[in-house]
Scaffold this motif. Structure first.
Motif, PDB file in Angstrom:
ATOM      1  N   TYR A   1       0.817  -1.295   0.048  1.00  0.00           N
ATOM      2  CA  TYR A   1      -0.071   0.063   0.004  1.00  0.00           C
ATOM      3  C   TYR A   1       0.605   1.282   0.014  1.00  0.00           C
ATOM      4  CZ  TYR A   1      -3.461   3.567   1.612  1.00  0.00           C
ATOM      5  OH  TYR A   1      -4.073   4.721   1.930  1.00  0.00           O
ATOM      6  N   ILE A   2       2.062   1.342   0.849  1.00  0.00           N
ATOM      7  CA  ILE A   2       2.916   2.307   0.811  1.00  0.00           C
ATOM      8  C   ILE A   2       3.444   2.769  -0.436  1.00  0.00           C
ATOM      9  CG2 ILE A   2       4.950   3.329   2.069  1.00  0.00           C
ATOM     10  CD1 ILE A   2       4.044   2.047   4.521  1.00  0.00           C
ATOM     11  N   SER A   3       3.749   1.569  -1.381  1.00  0.00           N
ATOM     12  CA  SER A   3       4.209   1.838  -2.326  1.00  0.00           C
ATOM     13  C   SER A   3       3.691   2.630  -3.405  1.00  0.00           C
ATOM     14  CB  SER A   3       4.911   0.485  -3.085  1.00  0.00           C
ATOM     15  OG  SER A   3       3.982  -0.309  -3.287  1.00  0.00           O
ATOM     16  N   ILE A   4       2.492   2.539  -3.306  1.00  0.00           N
ATOM     17  CA  ILE A   4       1.412   3.293  -4.502  1.00  0.00           C
ATOM     18  C   ILE A   4       1.160   4.593  -3.869  1.00  0.00           C
ATOM     19  CG2 ILE A   4       0.690   1.050  -5.069  1.00  0.00           C
ATOM     20  CD1 ILE A   4      -1.723   3.572  -3.371  1.00  0.00           C
ATOM     21  N   LEU A   5       1.598   4.973  -2.796  1.00  0.00           N
ATOM     22  CA  LEU A   5       1.228   6.426  -2.377  1.00  0.00           C
ATOM     23  C   LEU A   5       2.094   7.484  -2.954  1.00  0.00           C
ATOM     24  CD1 LEU A   5       1.211   5.828   1.716  1.00  0.00           C
ATOM     25  CD2 LEU A   5      -0.668   6.158  -0.103  1.00  0.00           C
ATOM     26  N   PRO A   6       1.471   8.697  -3.357  1.00  0.00           N
ATOM     27  CA  PRO A   6       2.356   9.558  -4.352  1.00  0.00           C
ATOM     28  C   PRO A   6       3.370  10.059  -3.490  1.00  0.00           C
ATOM     29  CG  PRO A   6       0.248  10.427  -3.320  1.00  0.00           C
ATOM     30  CD  PRO A   6       0.152   9.156  -3.142  1.00  0.00           C
ATOM     31  N   GLU A   7       4.482  10.237  -4.223  1.00  0.00           N
ATOM     32  CA  GLU A   7       5.781  10.726  -3.409  1.00  0.00           C
ATOM     33  C   GLU A   7       5.718  12.389  -3.206  1.00  0.00           C
ATOM     34  OE1 GLU A   7       9.255   9.657  -5.898  1.00  0.00           O
ATOM     35  OE2 GLU A   7       8.726   7.441  -5.684  1.00  0.00           O
ATOM     36  N   LYS A   8       5.017  12.962  -3.985  1.00  0.00           N
ATOM     37  CA  LYS A   8       4.711  14.283  -4.133  1.00  0.00           C
ATOM     38  C   LYS A   8       3.542  14.863  -4.261  1.00  0.00           C
ATOM     39  CE  LYS A   8       9.584  15.385  -5.852  1.00  0.00           C
ATOM     40  NZ  LYS A   8      10.238  16.043  -6.924  1.00  0.00           N
ATOM     41  N   PHE A   9       3.048  16.168  -3.947  1.00  0.00           N
ATOM     42  CA  PHE A   9       1.738  16.576  -3.817  1.00  0.00           C
ATOM     43  C   PHE A   9       1.917  17.870  -4.653  1.00  0.00           C
ATOM     44  CE2 PHE A   9       1.257  13.545  -0.394  1.00  0.00           C
ATOM     45  CZ  PHE A   9       0.448  13.085  -0.599  1.00  0.00           C
ATOM     46  N   PRO A  10       2.010  17.755  -6.098  1.00  0.00           N
ATOM     47  CA  PRO A  10       2.373  19.178  -6.794  1.00  0.00           C
ATOM     48  C   PRO A  10       0.971  20.044  -6.787  1.00  0.00           C
ATOM     49  CG  PRO A  10       2.001  17.130  -8.237  1.00  0.00           C
ATOM     50  CD  PRO A  10       2.086  16.814  -6.909  1.00  0.00           C
ATOM     51  N   THR A  11      -0.043  19.366  -6.586  1.00  0.00           N
ATOM     52  CA  THR A  11      -1.457  20.171  -6.748  1.00  0.00           C
ATOM     53  C   THR A  11      -1.851  21.134  -5.464  1.00  0.00           C
ATOM     54  OG1 THR A  11      -2.973  18.484  -6.342  1.00  0.00           O
ATOM     55  CG2 THR A  11      -2.183  18.819  -8.679  1.00  0.00           C
ATOM     56  N   ILE A  12      -1.072  20.310  -4.295  1.00  0.00           N
ATOM     57  CA  ILE A  12      -1.356  21.262  -2.948  1.00  0.00           C
ATOM     58  C   ILE A  12      -0.939  22.507  -3.024  1.00  0.00           C
ATOM     59  CG2 ILE A  12      -1.300  20.876  -0.487  1.00  0.00           C
ATOM     60  CD1 ILE A  12      -3.140  18.702  -1.839  1.00  0.00           C
ATOM     61  N   PRO A  13      -1.617  23.415  -2.622  1.00  0.00           N
ATOM     62  CA  PRO A  13      -1.059  24.715  -2.405  1.00  0.00           C
ATOM     63  C   PRO A  13       0.192  25.009  -1.355  1.00  0.00           C
ATOM     64  CG  PRO A  13      -3.482  24.682  -2.488  1.00  0.00           C
ATOM     65  CD  PRO A  13      -2.991  23.527  -2.328  1.00  0.00           C
ATOM     66  N   LEU A  14       0.281  24.198  -0.735  1.00  0.00           N
ATOM     67  CA  LEU A  14       1.473  24.217   0.432  1.00  0.00           C
ATOM     68  C   LEU A  14       2.781  24.409  -0.571  1.00  0.00           C
ATOM     69  CD1 LEU A  14       0.809  21.932   3.464  1.00  0.00           C
ATOM     70  CD2 LEU A  14       0.857  24.288   3.391  1.00  0.00           C
ATOM     71  N   PHE A  15       2.712  23.604  -1.572  1.00  0.00           N
ATOM     72  CA  PHE A  15       3.996  23.656  -2.349  1.00  0.00           C
ATOM     73  C   PHE A  15       3.951  24.501  -3.772  1.00  0.00           C
ATOM     74  CE2 PHE A  15       3.035  19.424  -0.523  1.00  0.00           C
ATOM     75  CZ  PHE A  15       4.280  19.265   0.323  1.00  0.00           C
ATOM     76  N   PHE A  16       3.252  25.577  -3.769  1.00  0.00           N
ATOM     77  CA  PHE A  16       2.983  26.481  -4.688  1.00  0.00           C
ATOM     78  C   PHE A  16       4.130  27.528  -4.538  1.00  0.00           C
ATOM     79  CE2 PHE A  16      -1.710  26.408  -5.881  1.00  0.00           C
ATOM     80  CZ  PHE A  16      -1.589  24.892  -6.234  1.00  0.00           C
ATOM     81  N   GLY A  17       4.549  28.013  -5.795  1.00  0.00           N
ATOM     82  CA  GLY A  17       5.754  29.114  -5.531  1.00  0.00           C
ATOM     83  C   GLY A  17       4.987  30.486  -5.588  1.00  0.00           C
ATOM     84  N   PRO A  18       5.770  31.579  -5.903  1.00  0.00           N
ATOM     85  CA  PRO A  18       5.192  32.657  -5.519  1.00  0.00           C
ATOM     86  C   PRO A  18       4.313  33.162  -6.852  1.00  0.00           C
ATOM     87  CG  PRO A  18       7.348  32.562  -5.367  1.00  0.00           C
ATOM     88  CD  PRO A  18       7.426  31.369  -5.553  1.00  0.00           C
ATOM     89  N   ASP A  19       4.762  32.547  -7.996  1.00  0.00           N
ATOM     90  CA  ASP A  19       3.916  33.007  -9.203  1.00  0.00           C
ATOM     91  C   ASP A  19       2.398  32.402  -9.005  1.00  0.00           C
ATOM     92  OD1 ASP A  19       6.073  33.922 -10.372  1.00  0.00           O
ATOM     93  OD2 ASP A  19       6.759  32.478 -11.604  1.00  0.00           O
ATOM     94  N   LEU A  20       2.321  31.161  -8.430  1.00  0.00           N
ATOM     95  CA  LEU A  20       0.853  30.588  -8.467  1.00  0.00           C
ATOM     96  C   LEU A  20      -0.026  31.299  -7.162  1.00  0.00           C
ATOM     97  CD1 LEU A  20       1.292  26.980  -8.985  1.00  0.00           C
ATOM     98  CD2 LEU A  20      -0.117  28.647 -10.355  1.00  0.00           C
ATOM     99  N   LEU A  21       1.119  31.589  -5.997  1.00  0.00           N
ATOM    100  CA  LEU A  21       0.293  32.061  -4.704  1.00  0.00           C
ATOM    101  C   LEU A  21      -0.022  33.660  -5.441  1.00  0.00           C
ATOM    102  CD1 LEU A  21       2.834  31.380  -1.990  1.00  0.00           C
ATOM    103  CD2 LEU A  21       0.441  30.232  -2.616  1.00  0.00           C
ATOM    104  N   LYS A  22       0.486  34.314  -6.192  1.00  0.00           N
ATOM    105  CA  LYS A  22       0.232  35.658  -6.529  1.00  0.00           C
ATOM    106  C   LYS A  22      -1.231  35.708  -7.107  1.00  0.00           C
ATOM    107  CE  LYS A  22       2.000  39.499  -9.711  1.00  0.00           C
ATOM    108  NZ  LYS A  22       2.632  40.138 -10.628  1.00  0.00           N
ATOM    109  N   GLU A  23      -1.664  34.485  -7.835  1.00  0.00           N
ATOM    110  CA  GLU A  23      -2.911  34.372  -8.518  1.00  0.00           C
ATOM    111  C   GLU A  23      -3.932  34.337  -7.395  1.00  0.00           C
ATOM    112  OE1 GLU A  23      -3.528  34.626 -11.789  1.00  0.00           O
ATOM    113  OE2 GLU A  23      -1.348  34.690 -12.234  1.00  0.00           O
ATOM    114  N   LEU A  24      -3.555  34.079  -6.045  1.00  0.00           N
ATOM    115  CA  LEU A  24      -4.683  34.183  -5.155  1.00  0.00           C
ATOM    116  C   LEU A  24      -4.737  35.377  -4.137  1.00  0.00           C
ATOM    117  CD1 LEU A  24      -3.780  30.505  -3.815  1.00  0.00           C
ATOM    118  CD2 LEU A  24      -5.760  31.273  -5.007  1.00  0.00           C
ATOM    119  N   LYS A  25      -4.098  36.470  -4.533  1.00  0.00           N
ATOM    120  CA  LYS A  25      -4.170  37.692  -3.878  1.00  0.00           C
ATOM    121  C   LYS A  25      -5.599  38.077  -3.873  1.00  0.00           C
ATOM    122  CE  LYS A  25      -2.377  42.516  -3.890  1.00  0.00           C
ATOM    123  NZ  LYS A  25      -1.793  43.762  -4.734  1.00  0.00           N
ATOM    124  N   GLY A  26      -5.765  38.499  -2.564  1.00  0.00           N
ATOM    125  CA  GLY A  26      -7.227  38.947  -2.121  1.00  0.00           C
ATOM    126  C   GLY A  26      -8.113  37.666  -1.641  1.00  0.00           C
TER     127      GLY A  26
END
Length: 645
Positions: A297-322
């Motif tokens: 089961y552990i072997s099928i778990l994702p290694e990364k979560f690219p769609t989770i906002p915790l890992f967004f860079g400044p460019d994407l976070l800027k889109e959430l201003k407001g």
């Protein structure tokens, strides 16, 4: 002379011919066999399949060369779900009547329901090739006057259309449909579970070998880190489609009995969330690699979560201003950091896991966890395979832990066709929860919310008295309230209006309100801010002004308009994370716009007479049911009381 009649001597019967004996014996057996067959046919039509199997078996013992008996018993076995025996009887019928299409159909159906699609396809095609020929067997006609119809014309499944005489043309059409069905299923053989190089193959095998059951489901991969669960056949309403035994569920109860979690408990650390127990246990099991029972089961778990906002860079976070999602993202990041540092400081063994490891484990838990009750104890748990179902409202399934079965069970809540995706529901949530926790946003989400920040005017001469009233209702700083509200008049919105009504009190209303509070406290009532009802028409008009101002201020925080975001989505956005950001902020702006319209429409109605108000309500009824609720609960009582004429 008198003649005396002589008694004639009886002649001894001549010895019967052997051919006559055989003929009589055969006639007796035929009649007995036909009677058993008629009984079996009747039992099948009454859906008494087990007794029908017994009756067919009796008929077969009396005549083992009638292919229709084996075909009929094959149908009865199929109705009971005993597809192995159904296939064997179909095979016997084929050996007795090789050119009978129905016999090949029986074999094909049994093979199909056993998920042997290539074999089923072969038998269906054989039946198709024979359908053009008039090759129907000519079993002995019964002399019995029974009205039961021959069961060899009955559908092999116990459907609501029980007895229908199938012509060769209908057999041909049925076989054609089944061939197409098998071709589709064979195409699905490229599904994830059949790829031996895919980690999911090992997980599925691990689950099935341990007693898990999900024979009518399969997983399909859409793109990297995005997959879903589909129906392998047509699924009925309230059909149990998945069963996972308790030993496969990584629950918080199981986690607390592990070595690492015992050390956390001994250090007198009380995590803010039960998810932390599971996360710590998950990290411990992951460190064992293949030595862990949960490795498949552990072997099928994702290694990364690219769609989770915790890992967004400044460019994407800027889109959430407001958007207030930015505050939630930062709050989540800070909370995880503090919790990791607290555990690592007091539990030496936990230090072998990095902060990134801990964040990964917590995200695994929050994106997959189920809340269940095991033997009366509430707990959370990761349930393999069940956590692959995607979200939709309304969902296609319901789930729970069943003590009597000792496992987690998923049941359908509606009929599903073969190949359809099977959805679960993550609950009715605002987009910010889907976005921050799961990494997606819904285009149309009636649960969307926005934050309205309301400030008690410090220049108000009555500010001190209003502040003392507010302190009786709220524990947070009473002069500034940030209310996260949906676009409807529910408990959250009532709390916003209650706060604003106190802020909008004039001198006379303050005196009356203070007196009411003292009476309520004497009666030991619990005062809640959402219980502050409408005070007067003038007060409510000022309240709507405060809310409109707060909503407009919220709109000004965004750099784009609603029309701009809608145009971007209509044109298409390739970047999934960027699209989720746009959907997230657009949903908030629509909520703010609704409050602006509510204030405008509500203010106009407050100026009407009661008669005019009733006319306007009837004229605009159902245009916006969410506003209708506010009009019914607030505006109507005020106008009726103060402007009845």
């Amino acid at each position: 002379h008198i003649r005396i009649p002589m008694r004639r001597r009886k002649k001894k019967n001549a010895a019967p011919k052997l051919s006559d004996v055989r003929r009589q014996r055969k006639k007796h057996l035929d009649e007995k066999s036909d009677t058993s067959k008629d009984t079996a046919n009747r039992l099948f039509s009454e859906r008494k399949f087990e007794r029908a199997v017994e009756a067919y078996s009796l008929a077969i013992s009396q005549d083992k060369k009638d292919p229709t008996l084996y075909s009929n018993r094959s149908a009865a076995y199929a109705a009971l779900g005993k597809f192995g025996k159904a296939f064997n009887d179909g095979e016997t019928a084929v050996s007795l009547a090789p050119k009978w299409p129905k016999a090949h159909f029986r074999m094909g159906y049994a093979a199909e329901r056993s998920s042997r699609y290539d074999e089923a396809l072969k038998h269906y095609e054989n039946g198709l090739s024979l359908c053009a020929e008039d090759s129907r067997p000519n079993p002995k006609k019964s002399k019995s006057k029974s009205n039961s119809k021959p069961i060899d014309s009955i559908s092999p499944t116990p459907t609501r259309t029980h007895l229908k005489k199938l012509s060769d043309r209908e057999i041909l059409e049925t076989c054609q449909r089944r061939v197409l069905r098998c071709c589709r299923l064979l195409h699905l053989e490229s599904r994830i579970e059949t790829d031996t190089k895919d980690p999911f193959y090992n997980m599925v095998r691990w689950l099935k070998e341990g007693g898990s059951k999900f024979p009518n489901l399969f997983m399909r991969r859409y793109r990297t880190n995005h997959r879903g669960v589909h129906a392998l056949r047509d699924l009925d309403y309230e059909e149990e489609i998945l069963y996972i035994p308790l030993k496969f569920i990584m629950s918080s109860l199981m986690a607390k009995s592990s070595s690492i979690c015992k050390q956390i408990a001994e250090a007198k650390i009380q995590p803010a969330s039960s998810h932390t127990w599971i996360a710590a246990f998950l990290l411990s099991e992951k460190s064992k690699n293949k030595g862990s029972f949960f490795y498949p089961y552990i072997s099928i778990l994702p290694e990364k979560f690219p769609t989770i906002p915790l890992f967004f860079g400044p460019d994407l976070l800027k889109e959430l201003k407001g958007s207030f999602a930015l505050d939630r993202i930062e709050s989540r990041r800070q909370h995880l950091k503090e919790e990791y540092e607290m555990i690592a400081a007091k539990v030496p063994e936990f230090r072998k896991f990095s902060h990134d490891d801990f964040v990964w484990a917590r995200l695994v838990v929050i994106t997959r966890v189920f809340g269940i009750v095991v033997k009366g104890q509430k707990t959370d748990g990761l349930v393999p395979y069940a956590d692959m179902l995607n979200h939709k409202i309304p969902s296609d399934t319901g789930w729970c832990y069943k003590d009597e079965k000792g496992g987690f069970v998923i049941t359908t809540t509606r009929r599903l066709s073969m190949g359809a995706e099977v959805f679960d529901s993550y609950g009715r949530k605002c987009n910010h929860r889907f976005f921050v926790n799961y990494g997606f946003s819904l285009d149309e989400n009636p649960e969307n919310e926005a934050v309205l920040r309301v400030l008690l005017n410090p220049g108000d001469p009555e500010a001190a008295e209003k502040l003392s009233i507010l302190r009786a209702f709220v524990r947070r700083p009473a002069d500034l309230q940030a209310h996260q509200v949906p676009c409807r008049y529910d408990q959250k919105t009532k709390a916003l209006f209650g706060f604003c009504r106190i802020c909008a009190l004039d001198r006379k209303e303050i005196i009356r309100f203070s007196s009411l509070m003292r009476t309520s406290q004497t009666q030991q009532d619990f005062l809640l801010i959402d219980g502050v009802g409408p005070v007067s028409i003038e007060n409510e008009r000022r309240v709507l002004g405060i809310i409109s101002k707060a909503a407009r201020a919220g709109m000004e925080q965004f750099e784009t308009t609603i029309e701009h975001d809608e145009k971007l989505l209509a044109e298409g956005v390739d970047n999934l994370n960027l699209r989720n950001c746009i959907v997230m902020r657009l949903g908030e702006k629509k909520v703010l716009k609704w409050f602006i319209r509510l204030a405008e429409k509500g203010s106009k109605m407050l100026n009407m007479s009661f008669f005019r108000f009733r006319y306007e309500v009837v004229r605009t009824l159902y245009e916006d049911k969410r506003f209708d609720q506010y009009a019914e609960e607030v505006i109507e009582p005020l106008v009726k009381r103060e402007r009845a004429f």
